[in-house]
Scaffold this motif. Structure first.
Motif, PDB file in Angstrom:
ATOM      1  N   PRO A   1      10.028   2.941   0.782  1.00 59.53           N
ATOM      2  CA  PRO A   1       8.622   2.651   1.074  1.00 59.53           C
ATOM      3  C   PRO A   1       8.360   2.334   2.546  1.00 59.53           C
ATOM      4  N   ILE A   2       9.315   1.681   3.203  1.00 59.93           N
ATOM      5  CA  ILE A   2       9.076   1.366   4.620  1.00 59.93           C
ATOM      6  C   ILE A   2       9.031   2.658   5.434  1.00 59.93           C
ATOM      7  N   ALA A   3       9.974   3.577   5.135  1.00 60.96           N
ATOM      8  CA  ALA A   3       9.965   4.860   5.840  1.00 60.96           C
ATOM      9  C   ALA A   3       8.678   5.616   5.533  1.00 60.96           C
ATOM     10  N   TYR A   4       8.283   5.584   4.271  1.00 61.82           N
ATOM     11  CA  TYR A   4       7.057   6.253   3.849  1.00 61.82           C
ATOM     12  C   TYR A   4       5.847   5.627   4.542  1.00 61.82           C
ATOM     13  N   CYS A   5       5.906   4.323   4.707  1.00 62.48           N
ATOM     14  CA  CYS A   5       4.849   3.575   5.400  1.00 62.48           C
ATOM     15  C   CYS A   5       4.706   4.096   6.825  1.00 62.48           C
ATOM     16  N   VAL A   6       5.845   4.265   7.512  1.00 59.23           N
ATOM     17  CA  VAL A   6       5.810   4.766   8.882  1.00 59.23           C
ATOM     18  C   VAL A   6       5.191   6.162   8.894  1.00 59.23           C
ATOM     19  N   TYR A   7       5.536   6.971   7.874  1.00 54.31           N
ATOM     20  CA  TYR A   7       5.010   8.326   7.837  1.00 54.31           C
ATOM     21  C   TYR A   7       3.501   8.357   7.569  1.00 54.31           C
ATOM     22  N   ILE A   8       3.049   7.728   6.487  1.00 53.08           N
ATOM     23  CA  ILE A   8       1.623   7.894   6.159  1.00 53.08           C
ATOM     24  C   ILE A   8       0.698   7.125   7.090  1.00 53.08           C
ATOM     25  N   ALA A   9       1.239   6.214   7.870  1.00 57.67           N
ATOM     26  CA  ALA A   9       0.392   5.542   8.853  1.00 57.67           C
ATOM     27  C   ALA A   9      -0.126   6.535   9.889  1.00 57.67           C
ATOM     28  N   PHE A  10       0.567   7.675  10.014  1.00 59.56           N
ATOM     29  CA  PHE A  10       0.158   8.683  10.992  1.00 59.56           C
ATOM     30  C   PHE A  10      -0.600   9.852  10.334  1.00 59.56           C
ATOM     31  N   THR A  11      -1.023   9.652   9.081  1.00 60.15           N
ATOM     32  CA  THR A  11      -1.771  10.706   8.400  1.00 60.15           C
ATOM     33  C   THR A  11      -3.154  10.193   8.005  1.00 60.15           C
ATOM     34  N   ASP A  12      -3.997  11.107   7.531  1.00 63.22           N
ATOM     35  CA  ASP A  12      -5.318  10.668   7.066  1.00 63.22           C
ATOM     36  C   ASP A  12      -5.374  10.648   5.537  1.00 63.22           C
ATOM     37  N   LEU A  13      -4.272  10.279   4.930  1.00 60.78           N
ATOM     38  CA  LEU A  13      -4.187  10.239   3.464  1.00 60.78           C
ATOM     39  C   LEU A  13      -5.311   9.388   2.873  1.00 60.78           C
ATOM     40  N   GLN A  14      -5.960   9.945   1.855  1.00 58.49           N
ATOM     41  CA  GLN A  14      -7.003   9.185   1.174  1.00 58.49           C
ATOM     42  C   GLN A  14      -6.698   9.108  -0.307  1.00 58.49           C
ATOM     43  N   LEU A  15      -7.388   8.194  -0.964  1.00 58.75           N
ATOM     44  CA  LEU A  15      -7.045   7.925  -2.353  1.00 58.75           C
ATOM     45  C   LEU A  15      -7.546   9.012  -3.289  1.00 58.75           C
ATOM     46  N   THR A  16      -8.728   9.505  -3.042  1.00 55.81           N
ATOM     47  CA  THR A  16      -9.335  10.393  -4.028  1.00 55.81           C
ATOM     48  C   THR A  16      -9.759  11.723  -3.420  1.00 55.81           C
ATOM     49  N   GLY A  17      -9.769  12.748  -4.262  1.00 52.83           N
ATOM     50  CA  GLY A  17     -10.394  14.003  -3.926  1.00 52.83           C
ATOM     51  C   GLY A  17      -9.750  14.821  -2.830  1.00 52.83           C
ATOM     52  N   GLN A  18      -8.587  14.404  -2.365  1.00 51.70           N
ATOM     53  CA  GLN A  18      -8.000  15.133  -1.263  1.00 51.70           C
ATOM     54  C   GLN A  18      -6.607  15.592  -1.674  1.00 51.70           C
ATOM     55  N   ALA A  19      -6.394  16.906  -1.688  1.00 47.35           N
ATOM     56  CA  ALA A  19      -5.124  17.419  -2.179  1.00 47.35           C
ATOM     57  C   ALA A  19      -3.996  17.086  -1.220  1.00 47.35           C
TER      58      ALA A  19
ATOM     59  N   VAL B   1       0.832  -1.208   0.000  1.00 46.17           N
ATOM     60  CA  VAL B   1       0.000   0.000   0.000  1.00 46.17           C
ATOM     61  C   VAL B   1       0.868   1.260   0.000  1.00 46.17           C
ATOM     62  N   PRO B   2       1.850   1.392   0.911  1.00 44.15           N
ATOM     63  CA  PRO B   2       2.742   2.555   0.804  1.00 44.15           C
ATOM     64  C   PRO B   2       3.539   2.594  -0.494  1.00 44.15           C
ATOM     65  N   VAL B   3       3.932   1.447  -1.028  1.00 44.10           N
ATOM     66  CA  VAL B   3       4.642   1.470  -2.308  1.00 44.10           C
ATOM     67  C   VAL B   3       3.741   2.057  -3.383  1.00 44.10           C
ATOM     68  N   TYR B   4       2.485   1.665  -3.362  1.00 45.07           N
ATOM     69  CA  TYR B   4       1.530   2.218  -4.328  1.00 45.07           C
ATOM     70  C   TYR B   4       1.453   3.739  -4.178  1.00 45.07           C
ATOM     71  N   ALA B   5       1.290   4.186  -2.927  1.00 50.73           N
ATOM     72  CA  ALA B   5       1.173   5.625  -2.678  1.00 50.73           C
ATOM     73  C   ALA B   5       2.439   6.352  -3.121  1.00 50.73           C
TER      74      ALA B   5
END
Lengths: 281, 315
Positions: B55-73, A126-130
């Motif tokens: 990606p693992i570092a990014y994973c740690v980061y976005i796990a603490f955000t409300d990132l959504q797939l669509t419609g959100q800048a 999922v993060p790789v996709y993002a």
């Protein structure tokens, strides 16, 4: 020796028991395999294992078309071939200093690699996709190839280093005296001597990627780029009712390369299986 | 990034590499040596940093955000909310429970025990039986994941082979993928993964010296006692590493379950990877899905650390 005859007969009866046990497991395991083999030539295939009324190659004829079979297989080949090449080259280069030179960085590096070999890659899709969306690598073959290679690299380096450790250093030292560089001795002496090891790493990487579903499923979007592991899904849903005979035929075509590769490597290593041992350390 | 290991006598000065010509001036020799060592490592390191560590570092980061797939800048930092939400979410707890069931049933019990039993039986069986059984079990393992999924889908469907066999034996049949989906996918994972354990244990058993078991046999120790007191203790390291690798592999199974049940019916075979996928993509909550992924990654890392400890003497 009075005891020896009972020992022998006990061994015989134990062998029959072992044979019976193994055959029972084999029978249970073979049923799903038999389904795919029989259904692929069955004109009226369904979900049941049964001997077909007549043998037909219609199922194979029906799927051996560019959009169903050839394009996905070519995509698989590009993806897995590219990623395997990248993996093997990077792993061979990386394994060389790790195996040949002593450095205080070797141990931490190897421990990191060992740690990475057993991380569940599924978790980071999922993060790789993002991330791939952000850097515009989503839906590209090269992006998928890079990720495939990176995910396979830790294990490939680990395996390659273990195989390389088995090549004696003396041969190389002679070449160095004759003025060969490290790179030349890696290419001309070490790698040829560890041929079976390189073959194992190559085949293993390729087989792992060929069968991988989740990575291309996430990272590729365009149907034209889909490898066989994902396109096989099209037999369900999109085409209405499932034609099981064709699904079986396609499964066989898609599985054949990896089965053949496995047989090739397993035979070359004398029937034994190096990975089982290699995985242990 | 990496700190030096505890200082020993030879730590500061690394052993001279074989490429170092004996009498060139020190500075140039060092540069050359560093290059010979670092350069070959660099392609692998770059790939690993960009496509795995990144990606693992990014994973740690976005796990603490409300990132959504669509419609959100842009997304905002929401701290531990994703994790708090997860542990209040029945669907998440259900996925944790199913992952546990799936792992215990298929990996700890299924693949491990069956693999060991097959390896033990193979030691005693006749050669043709050994070859045939080994070939079939390994074939199940070599097949691509999705193909394995279809084969077992066909096997477990209401009109599939299993029910036909049960009917023939006059046993009750049922719609396995509907009534007991988690059991069906667990069996599928056993079918697919047992070969690995079988190979690991066969290799381990072959390393046990024959004299030891034969001596015990002459002394009158029965099969079970020999197994318990001699064989198992002697292969305990293989048992440890095998359990570890099986568990890690099983934790990340996605394709097999996806093909067989899509996690359904409802969410009755939805293990964590499928839950993660559903949250991130079908419900477009990438942040939440990633928080789940991070938990999975942490559990995997813990297993991985234990695995490294089991192997620690060999690095």
């Amino acid at each position: 020796m009075p005891g020896s005859t009972t020992l022998v007969s006990r061994r015989n009866s134990r062998r029959y028991a072992a044979d019976a046990g193994l055959l029972f497991v084999a029978a249970a395991f073979v049923l799903p395999l038999a389904w795919v083999l029989l259904s692929s030539v069955d004109p009226k295939a369904d979900l049941l294992v049964k001997v077909p009324d007549g043998v037909t190659l219609d199922n194979f004829d029906a799927v051996l078309k560019p959009d169903i079979t050839f394009t996905p297989l070519l995509n698989s080949l590009i993806l897995c071939g590219g990623a395997t090449l990248l993996t093997v080259v990077c792993a061979a280069l990386a394994a060389y200093p790790l195996s040949r030179f002593r450095s205080r960085l070797n141990r931490p590096f190897l421990l990191t690699i060992l740690f990475a070999t057993s991380l569940p890659i599924t978790a980071i899709m999922v993060p790789v996709y993002a991330l791939f969306v952000q850097v515009d690598l989503i839906d590209t073959m090269q992006g998928t190839i890079f990720f495939f290679a990176a995910s396979q690299l830790p294990f490939a380096i680990w395996l390659m280093k273990n195989f390389m450790d088995g090549v004696p250093k003396e041969l190389e030292e002679a070449a160095w005296t004759d003025g060969a560089s490290s790179f030349q001795s890696l290419l001309r002496i070490v790698l040829p001597l560890m041929g079976p090891g390189v073959a194992v790493v190559t085949v293993f990487s390729f087989v792992m990627m060929w069968g991988n579903f989740f990575v291309p499923f996430m990272l590729l979007l365009t149907p034209d780029q889909m490898p066989a592991s994902v396109s096989i899904n099209d037999f369900f849903g999109n085409r209405g009712t499932v034609v099981y005979g064709q699904l079986a035929a396609f499964s066989i075509i898609y599985s054949t390369p990896v089965v053949l590769l496995y047989v090739l490597v397993a035979r070359r290593l004398g029937g034994g299986f190096a990975l089982g041992g290699a995985v242990k350390g | 990034m990496t700190s030096a290991p505890p200082a020993g006598p030879g730590v500061v000065k690394t052993a001279p590499g074989p490429t170092a010509p004996p009498s060139t001036p020190g500075g140039r020799r060092d540069v050359r040596r560093v290059l010979t060592r670092a350069l070959p490592l660099s392609p692998a390191v770059v790939l690993l940093l960009l496509f795995l560590a990144g990606p693992i570092a990014y994973c740690v980061y976005i796990a603490f955000t409300d990132l959504q797939l669509t419609g959100q800048a842009e997304s905002s930092f929401i701290g531990f909310d994703n994790f708090r939400a997860a542990f209040k979410d029945d669907a998440f707890l259900n996925a944790v429970w199913l992952t546990l069931v799936f792992t215990v049933l298929s990996s700890l019990i299924g693949q491990n025990t069956l693999g060991l039993s097959l390896a033990v039986l193979m030691q005693r069986a006749s050669k043709p039986v050994r070859t045939v059984t080994g070939g079939i079990v390994i074939a199940a393992w070599v097949l691509p994941e999705v193909v394995a999924g279809f084969l077992l889908y066909a096997f477990f469907r209401r009109e599939g082979t299993l029910n036909a066999v049960l009917d023939w034996l006059h046993l009750p049949s049922q719609n396995w993928l509907f009534t007991l989906p988690i059991l069906a996918v667990s069996f599928a994972n056993v079918w697919r993964g047992t070969a690995f354990s079988m190979l690991v244990y066969s290799a381990a058993l072959n390393e046990i010296p024959k004299e030891i078991t034969e001596a015990a046999e002459v002394d009158g120790a029965g099969g079970w006692r020999r197994m318990w007191h001699i064989t198992l203790p002697m292969i305990r390291r293989s048992i440890g590493t095998n359990l570890m690798l099986n568990t890690l592999q099983t934790l990340s199974v996605f394709g097999l379950i996806w093909v067989m049940t899509r996690g359904g019916p409802g969410n009755r075979s939805q293990t964590l990877p499928l839950f993660m996928y559903e949250q991130a993509f079908q419900k477009s909550m990438i942040g939440y899905g990633t928080a789940v992924a991070l938990l999975l990654l942490v559990v995997g890392s813990l297993f991985s650390l234990v695995y490294m400890r089991l192997l620690r003497t060999e690095v």
